[in-house]
Design an enzyme around this catalytic site. Structure first.
Site, PDB file in Angstrom:
ATOM      1  CB  SER B 134      -0.920   0.030   1.225  1.00  0.00           C
ATOM      2  OG  SER B 134      -1.574   1.288   1.302  1.00  0.00           O
ATOM      3  CE1 TYR B 449       1.742   5.868 -10.367  1.00  0.00           C
ATOM      4  CE2 TYR B 449       3.782   6.978 -10.926  1.00  0.00           C
ATOM      5  CZ  TYR B 449       3.091   6.056 -10.173  1.00  0.00           C
ATOM      6  OH  TYR B 449       3.734   5.309  -9.205  1.00  0.00           O
TER       7      TYR B 449
END
Lengths: 530, 530
Positions: B134, B449
């Site tokens: 994560s 991104y």
């Protein structure tokens, strides 16, 4: 124009049964054609609306005028139930037990919110009404009294973004009207279910509709990029990007919610350029199994046609793949199973896909029947519901149901549902014709669409119920879904609860309790009453 | 093998910074390269686990043995937080405030249920742990004490159906292992995010992951056909058909739920034949805008490449599109923006798509750079996180963030996020390099991104926080989603709440309250605490 109150579509389009069909009914199914003599709309006895003046006033305030709150008998009968065969049989028998107290016609999102508030105050249930084409009991709530919230005045194109290729549509837009508005800008939605001529954008979203060109354009839920939902507790707006990882995709909580959480007041959809070319052709396979393998190959390895359908042997024999040609020599020529394969797009793209798909279809045993069967299918693609009316008119019974599963389970599911329908109706003394086609294909599976025709029996609704229940049981036992594109409504609810499981239903119930704490919206539709 | 505890991946793959990068850091960003001298794992001071013997015993009973309940310091440190840059900076500083009391390793769905029951009895929170990758604070719950539920022992292929092309995988399978198991049968999943080498199937589902080949294979949520969820209240099983109209699609309630509703214990996915051919090539456009139009044309009108990415001018100049070649003359040759375009599939299909896509790219102003940039990209596609470690090692700061929106809003979103990051960090005295690429394309929009590199500042986490918050504000203000593929976790939660809206959050909260009534699962992750 309003749809025929006790049947399908435009009364001017009604057509008598072809002689060949009358012959099939008589010789194969033992139907003795006779007129069923249904009553006229004005002869139906409708109870007075149970609406106190204060409630009527509150509703009129919500929609800015008494003209938008209709309590006359005709309006109310026209909003009683949907268009399943049992629905038609009941209304033809003068049964108005599911009549709304009033029909309310909001013009804006804020008016929808105001109607919900007024209904909450006065304990009235609310049934959102789009095209009124539900075939799963989605308009017959299990709590009285209710108002039908007819969204026909919310029929605008709110926004069109040609760069992103998105359009925001109001829920009451009927599909042909939506297509016309988009076509002015050179775009199409590409959503053409059998209900196309009458169904609405809001209904497509609420019931997770799937159109006949889903192989090329995707299902309606694939097209939805954003939604606005009016709930008893306010507004939910969804959709900032085509895709996201920001929590669960809330669009999919609204899609398929069938009006149980709130009223969809706008839908942002993906649009595509109007195709330059539309080509549909017929193909024939020796068997349903062989044809299914061919469809699977195209769905899995491409190229993907825009329309891809395959009728089983019985449906091919009867010719239901081309309702306009039923019983004709043309429809019956040759044995086996007929497929319809269509391509829409640019000249270059369609010709490339068509050439390569044809090679795959031939390798899989298919024989091309040329354009004529395709054109016939395209011409008659929305006419099957008219045929049903004609069958009901002469005392026959006709209904459809559908399911889907993964490819490896398709044969067993097909067989289980056919057997369930045939056995139940045969035991009841009315051996049926059960026909089927693969109506939608995916990489991993397909849907099966069944049509049942039989004699009606004494009490036709009571006669059909055990067969429908047996089919539902067969679907669940064979690992299928209780509905691929018709939805749950009240007719599938008890089987849906088994499909979704205890915790699945509890999760949805929790959402409903939070967004619709008084349980006003579509009580008993989709989810059981508490 | 375990991942590096205070950085990314396999310690053997760590590489020093290229000299050219050191030059960029020094000359452009004012970083004075120095070793940050992080502590060794054994030097980190970890508090004793707050676990009564009875609780330890209950957990051991749940997983059939004390060996599967780890309370040693190393295991606990290795399950502290994820792999965001703040996570790495904190653990390198010896900060273990988010350490679990124990690491529990169930082997079966039933053991997961048993662990949830044991934790409910003893008031322990539970954080499901897959690959531990994560980058949004998804492993740092806001309630103590908790156990990390490490799913690594659940790493099997449970079923493979070659006809339907589906496979059922356990959640703890790392992606390369899943690919190896599928390859034995000739299949691939086609999911290749940057975290590929370490992330797990369960994590992909829980966080709605998206891989670098999403243009061809779709996002992970497109691949999921079924799921099993272990909750505090029992089991939820979803998925009887590829698609359905039976109520809202419950798969999408679990996908993206980030462990807040339950623990995903199996995932049924769509699989595809291993491609015969993989071709990646480089293209160059004069500007980001020109390149974006080319990508949009391919996404909207096809043919669709399998991989489609476009770096902006800064990223192209620095050469981050090819981490292996950063700073090399090769990476910098020519101006403009570099795209990577890849094709995977059969010989015939890839050559057809490549030929037609090349025509579109040329028409749109693209210049083909041949296979070398594509091969370089493919070779270095998973190495950027190693580069980050090397940057952190020498006292620089590097982090990424991402968003998505509809095509017409992409330019404004790009500009808003760049400005927010640049302004905030410049005001703080550390002017950054902000690079960006379009990483995923859809018919209706794209993802952006961003990579940020700067000097670290005194307290690097505190230094970064205002810039990250400014970027989040810019995303929300410009109509983007707070995350296209990283997820919400704790880092994005406060902005996610604004994106989902009051009723969206309430709907999800209602589901959580029903499935996890004690609030044990991932407290404060995805949804705020009550």
């Amino acid at each position: 124009m309003d749809m025929l109150w006790n049947g399908w579509g435009d009364p001017a389009k009604a057509a008598p049964l072809p002689d060949a069909v009358t012959g099939v009914l008589r010789d194969l199914l033992g139907v003795k054609p006779h007129s069923t003599g249904a009553p006229a709309l004005e002869d139906i006895s409708v109870p007075e609306p149970a609406l106190e003046p204060a409630v009527f006033g509150a509703l009129a305030d919500a929609v800015a005028g008494e003209a938008q709150v209709r309590t006359d008998a005709e309006s109310r009968v026209r909003h009683t139930r949907g268009k399943s065969t049992p629905d038609l049989l009941l209304i033809r028998a003068g049964d108005v037990t599911d009549v709304p107290e009033a029909v309310v016609l909001p013009a804006t999102h804020d008016e929808v919110l105001a109607v919900l508030r007024a209904c909450a105050r006065h304990g009235l249930a609310v049934v959102p009404f789009g095209g009124g084409t539900s075939v799963v009991g989605g308009l017959a709530p299990q709590r009285r009294a209710f108002v039908a919230l007819d969204l026909r005045r919310m029929d605008g194109l709110l926004d069109l973004d040609p760069v992103s290729r998105t359009a925001t549509l109001q829920p009451g837009l009927r599909a042909p009207h939506a297509e016309a508005l988009l076509a002015e800008h050179g775009f199409t939605l590409g959503h053409f279910p059998q209900s196309y001529e009458w169904a609405t954008i809001g209904g497509f979203a609420a019931a997770r509709s799937s159109g006949q060109a889903s192989a090329g354009y995707g299902r309606f839920d694939d097209m939805v990029l954003g939604l606005t939902l009016a709930t008893s507790r306010g507004t939910l707006e969804i959709g900032r990007a085509p895709r996201s990882a920001a929590g669960p995709d809330l669009r999919h909580l609204v899609l398929g919610s069938e009006g149980a959480f709130g009223v969809i007041t706008s839908v942002t959809v993906r649009i595509r350029p109007v195709p330059q070319v539309r080509v549909y052709e017929g193909w024939r396979f020796a068997s349903f199994e062989e044809g299914a393998v061919a469809l699977r190959r195209l769905a899995q390895d491409g190229p993907r046609p825009t329309v891809l359908r395959l009728s089983d042997e019985t449906e091919t024999l009867i010719g239901l793949a081309q309702p306009d040609a039923i019983g004709s020599a043309d429809a019956r020529q040759g044995a086996g199973c007929q497929a319809i394969v269509g391509y829409e797009g640019t000249e270059e793209d369609t010709s490339h896909r068509r050439e390569r798909a044809a090679a795959v279809l031939r390798e899989s045993g298919g024989v091309c029947l040329g354009a004529e069967p395709g054109e016939r299918w395209a011409h008659g693609r929305y006419s099957a519901p008219y045929l049903r009316d004609a069958l009901l008119d002469v005392g026959a019974f006709a209904e459809t149901l559908e399911t889907a599963t993964f490819w490896s389970r398709v044969p067993a599911l097909y067989s289980a549902v056919r057997t369930a329908l045939t056995d139940t109706l045969t035991r009841a003394g009315t051996p049926p014709l059960v026909m089927c086609h693969i109506s939608h294909v995916y990489e991993n599976g397909a849907s099966l669409y069944f049509t049942v025709v039989s004699a009606q029996g004494e009490d036709p609704v009571a006669h059909w119920t055990p067969a429908k229940h047996a089919a539902n049981e067969a679907v669940i036992a064979a690992g299928g879904t209780i509905s691929h594109h018709h939805g749950v409504g009240t007719d599938h609810r008890d089987w849906y609860v088994r499909e979704a499981g205890v915790l699945g239903v509890e999760a949805l119930r929790a959402v409903k309790d939070r967004l619709d704490p008084d349980g006003l919206l579509n009580p008993g539709i989709l989810l059981p009453l508490d």
